[in-house]
Design a protein around this motif. Structure first.
Motif, PDB file in Angstrom:
ATOM      1  N   ASN A 275     125.475  -2.263  54.373  1.00  0.00           N
ATOM      2  CA  ASN A 275     125.358  -2.039  52.929  1.00  0.00           C
ATOM      3  C   ASN A 275     125.262  -3.314  52.102  1.00  0.00           C
ATOM      4  OD1 ASN A 275     125.296   0.831  52.885  1.00  0.00           O
ATOM      5  ND2 ASN A 275     127.509   0.871  53.232  1.00  0.00           N
ATOM      6  N   SER A 276     125.064  -4.442  52.757  1.00  0.00           N
ATOM      7  CA  SER A 276     124.802  -5.670  52.020  1.00  0.00           C
ATOM      8  C   SER A 276     123.376  -5.635  51.464  1.00  0.00           C
ATOM      9  CB  SER A 276     124.986  -6.893  52.930  1.00  0.00           C
ATOM     10  OG  SER A 276     124.166  -6.760  54.084  1.00  0.00           O
ATOM     11  N   VAL A 277     123.165  -6.301  50.344  1.00  0.00           N
ATOM     12  CA  VAL A 277     121.852  -6.344  49.689  1.00  0.00           C
ATOM     13  C   VAL A 277     121.303  -7.757  49.781  1.00  0.00           C
ATOM     14  CG1 VAL A 277     120.605  -6.036  47.506  1.00  0.00           C
ATOM     15  CG2 VAL A 277     122.415  -4.428  48.150  1.00  0.00           C
ATOM     16  N   TRP A 278     120.020  -7.852  50.148  1.00  0.00           N
ATOM     17  CA  TRP A 278     119.405  -9.146  50.439  1.00  0.00           C
ATOM     18  C   TRP A 278     118.100  -9.329  49.679  1.00  0.00           C
ATOM     19  CZ3 TRP A 278     121.948 -12.565  53.619  1.00  0.00           C
ATOM     20  CH2 TRP A 278     123.034 -12.046  54.339  1.00  0.00           C
TER      21      TRP A 278
ATOM     22  N   TRP B 155     120.760   1.704  44.172  1.00  0.00           N
ATOM     23  CA  TRP B 155     119.343   2.065  44.184  1.00  0.00           C
ATOM     24  C   TRP B 155     118.614   1.461  45.390  1.00  0.00           C
ATOM     25  CZ3 TRP B 155     116.621   5.047  40.541  1.00  0.00           C
ATOM     26  CH2 TRP B 155     117.359   5.467  39.434  1.00  0.00           C
ATOM     27  N   VAL B 156     119.262   0.525  46.073  1.00  0.00           N
ATOM     28  CA  VAL B 156     118.661  -0.066  47.280  1.00  0.00           C
ATOM     29  C   VAL B 156     119.110   0.779  48.465  1.00  0.00           C
ATOM     30  CG1 VAL B 156     118.225  -2.200  48.537  1.00  0.00           C
ATOM     31  CG2 VAL B 156     119.024  -2.307  46.160  1.00  0.00           C
ATOM     32  N   LYS B 157     118.184   1.492  49.084  1.00  0.00           N
ATOM     33  CA  LYS B 157     118.528   2.414  50.154  1.00  0.00           C
ATOM     34  C   LYS B 157     118.340   1.755  51.518  1.00  0.00           C
ATOM     35  CE  LYS B 157     119.513   5.713  47.324  1.00  0.00           C
ATOM     36  NZ  LYS B 157     120.922   6.105  47.121  1.00  0.00           N
ATOM     37  N   LYS B 158     119.204   2.136  52.456  1.00  0.00           N
ATOM     38  CA  LYS B 158     119.088   1.618  53.819  1.00  0.00           C
ATOM     39  C   LYS B 158     117.893   2.236  54.530  1.00  0.00           C
ATOM     40  CE  LYS B 158     123.295   2.525  55.293  1.00  0.00           C
ATOM     41  NZ  LYS B 158     124.488   2.523  56.158  1.00  0.00           N
ATOM     42  N   GLY B 159     117.459   1.552  55.591  1.00  0.00           N
ATOM     43  CA  GLY B 159     116.394   2.080  56.429  1.00  0.00           C
ATOM     44  C   GLY B 159     115.087   1.333  56.258  1.00  0.00           C
ATOM     45  N   LEU B 160     114.406   1.065  57.379  1.00  0.00           N
ATOM     46  CA  LEU B 160     113.121   0.374  57.340  1.00  0.00           C
ATOM     47  C   LEU B 160     112.144   1.139  56.446  1.00  0.00           C
ATOM     48  CD1 LEU B 160     112.668  -0.700  61.064  1.00  0.00           C
ATOM     49  CD2 LEU B 160     112.935  -2.210  59.099  1.00  0.00           C
ATOM     50  N   GLY B 161     111.484   0.418  55.585  1.00  0.00           N
ATOM     51  CA  GLY B 161     110.536   1.022  54.664  1.00  0.00           C
ATOM     52  C   GLY B 161     111.110   1.300  53.295  1.00  0.00           C
ATOM     53  N   ASN B 162     112.438   1.370  53.199  1.00  0.00           N
ATOM     54  CA  ASN B 162     113.073   1.584  51.902  1.00  0.00           C
ATOM     55  C   ASN B 162     113.394   0.236  51.264  1.00  0.00           C
ATOM     56  OD1 ASN B 162     113.171   4.439  52.170  1.00  0.00           O
ATOM     57  ND2 ASN B 162     115.002   4.258  53.433  1.00  0.00           N
ATOM     58  N   THR B 163     112.943   0.044  50.053  1.00  0.00           N
ATOM     59  CA  THR B 163     113.192  -1.204  49.342  1.00  0.00           C
ATOM     60  C   THR B 163     113.402  -0.927  47.867  1.00  0.00           C
ATOM     61  OG1 THR B 163     110.834  -1.595  48.896  1.00  0.00           O
ATOM     62  CG2 THR B 163     111.740  -2.559  50.919  1.00  0.00           C
TER      63      THR B 163
ATOM     64  N   MET C  37     108.571  -8.872  44.099  1.00  0.00           N
ATOM     65  CA  MET C  37     109.617  -9.193  45.058  1.00  0.00           C
ATOM     66  C   MET C  37     110.237  -7.891  45.545  1.00  0.00           C
ATOM     67  SD  MET C  37     111.452 -12.091  42.650  1.00  0.00           S
ATOM     68  CE  MET C  37     112.622 -12.643  43.897  1.00  0.00           C
ATOM     69  N   LYS C  38     111.108  -7.986  46.539  1.00  0.00           N
ATOM     70  CA  LYS C  38     111.828  -6.808  47.016  1.00  0.00           C
ATOM     71  C   LYS C  38     113.273  -7.167  47.351  1.00  0.00           C
ATOM     72  CE  LYS C  38     108.018  -4.177  49.118  1.00  0.00           C
ATOM     73  NZ  LYS C  38     107.444  -3.724  50.409  1.00  0.00           N
ATOM     74  N   ALA C  39     114.133  -6.167  47.210  1.00  0.00           N
ATOM     75  CA  ALA C  39     115.501  -6.256  47.720  1.00  0.00           C
ATOM     76  C   ALA C  39     115.639  -5.272  48.870  1.00  0.00           C
ATOM     77  CB  ALA C  39     116.509  -5.941  46.626  1.00  0.00           C
ATOM     78  N   TYR C  40     116.453  -5.643  49.854  1.00  0.00           N
ATOM     79  CA  TYR C  40     116.623  -4.861  51.084  1.00  0.00           C
ATOM     80  C   TYR C  40     118.114  -4.625  51.308  1.00  0.00           C
ATOM     81  CZ  TYR C  40     112.058  -7.063  51.666  1.00  0.00           C
ATOM     82  OH  TYR C  40     110.770  -7.521  51.456  1.00  0.00           O
ATOM     83  N   LYS C  41     118.426  -3.504  51.954  1.00  0.00           N
ATOM     84  CA  LYS C  41     119.826  -3.210  52.262  1.00  0.00           C
ATOM     85  C   LYS C  41     120.045  -3.244  53.761  1.00  0.00           C
ATOM     86  CE  LYS C  41     122.528  -0.876  49.662  1.00  0.00           C
ATOM     87  NZ  LYS C  41     123.134   0.180  48.804  1.00  0.00           N
TER      88      LYS C  41
END
Length: 355
Positions: free
Chosen positions: A85-88, A130-138, A77-81
């Motif tokens: 700065n919300s985490v999804w 640890w969840v960084k913003k930006g496409l590709g960061n997960t 699985m993955k988490a996204y920011k």
């Protein structure tokens, strides 16, 4: 360390974080882990209270059944920011459902949602930096369960350990991907455990994949075990074929994993008016389409890679190059899916869950 407790989860915080020692721009997939992990044991017929504690090795008996009879399952699985700065999370209930289907098939206990989902949200809230913003960061999420009961008698364990570990990640695959179509080796068989995310499924792939890599190919497109005429999966991913303007992908079965990314891409394609045909695709069909020019794209789909375009394939010693297509369907679908995951586009499906 400090011990805190919710009603359902004990929390032991690490004294200090290692986050400042991590180069987030140069990550090797799956090799760096966050400060904490979730652990929950099953014994005497019941799940115990989960604990989130500092990431560390743990002791296990040499006769633990995971070593001898392979009772081990996992999810990816993955988490996204988001920009605020919300985490999804993305469709976590689907991962829970599939995890428990794997557990049933491997004669392991099902994990309650109160442990899997609530535990996941709690540890992600702790590790949200640890969840960084930006496409590709997960932040890649690896829930798994192993048999820890001791004894080398060939029967299911009575004790299990469920864990969640987290690993910051960027893109999984890089560069061009060429594949070879399997003619002898199989990923899974009818009546087997191919539809389960069981650890043994993946170790069985390593040797034929090694042979393919020695020939200059990055992955294998697996064929059915009985006839080797039906195209099934690409490496560790579900696989799509675009012939003319229709996307084809094999139906899920007891041989083929019910991929969350796969089903999401199918729904997205249908929403965008792209024709999707879920049926078995024959090797002969693919060869004919490659020869007459109607084969436009092949791409893998999975949590780690999201979408991985394939530039060509080999079968029976002949290599077939795919055309280079601007604005391919693969890249269109990847763009639309990742924008939903990162909250850069409206989630009309209700797939995203905030932590």
């Amino acid at each position: 360390m400090s011990l805190n407790s919710t009603n359902e989860i004990d929390i032991v915080k690490a004294i200090s974080s290692k986050i400042n020692d991590v180069d987030f721009e140069n990550l090797s997939f799956g090799s760096t882990f966050t400060d904490h992990m979730l652990v929950c044991d099953f014994k005497e017929g019941h799940w115990q209270k989960p604990i989130i504690k500092p990431y560390e090795p743990f002791m296990i008996d040499p006769s633990a059944k995971v070593f001898h009879y392979g009772q081990a399952i996992f999810e990816g699985m993955k988490a996204y920011k988001g920009e605020n700065n919300s985490v999804w999370l993305f469709r976590p209930e689907e991962n829970l459902i599939r995890f428990n289907k794997s557990a049933v098939r491997m004669a392991m206990p099902e994990v309650p949602g109160s442990i899997f989902i609530d535990g996941l949200k709690t540890i992600l809230d702790i590790e949200r930096d640890w969840v960084k913003k930006g496409l590709g960061n997960t932040l890649y999420i690896r829930p798994f369960m192993i048999a820890v009961g001791s004894g080398v008698i060939a029967q299911p364990s009575t004790q299990y350990r469920f864990m969640i570990i987290l690993s910051p990640a960027k893109s999984y695959y890089s560069g061009e991907v060429k594949v070879i179509i399997a003619e002898h080796y199989s990923r899974a068989a009818n009546g087997g455990i191919g539809a389960a995310k069981a650890a043994g499924n993946y170790s069985a792939q390593f040797y034929p994949q090694k042979l393919a890599q020695e020939k200059g190919f990055q992955q294998i497109i697996w064929t059915d075990d009985a006839t080797h005429t039906k195209l099934e999966e690409a490496g560790t991913m579900n696989v799509f074929f675009r012939i003319n303007d229709t996307l084809y992908t094999a139906p899920t079965s007891e041989r083929i994993l019910d991929g969350v990314t796969r089903k999401s891409l199918i729904d997205l394609a249908k929403r965008e008016g792209i024709n999707v045909d879920v049926r078995s695709v024959l090797v002969d069909e693919l060869i004919a389409a490659a020869k007459d020019g109607s084969l436009k794209e092949i791409f893998g789909a999975g949590t780690a890679a999201v979408v991985s375009p394939i530039v060509g394939f080999q079968y029976q010693g002949t290599y077939y190059e795919l055309p280079k297509i601007e604005n391919s369907i693969a890249m269109q679908l990847k763009d639309k899916l990742t924008k939903i995951q990162y909250k850069l586009a409206e989630d009309t499906f209700g797939w995203t869950v905030e932590v």
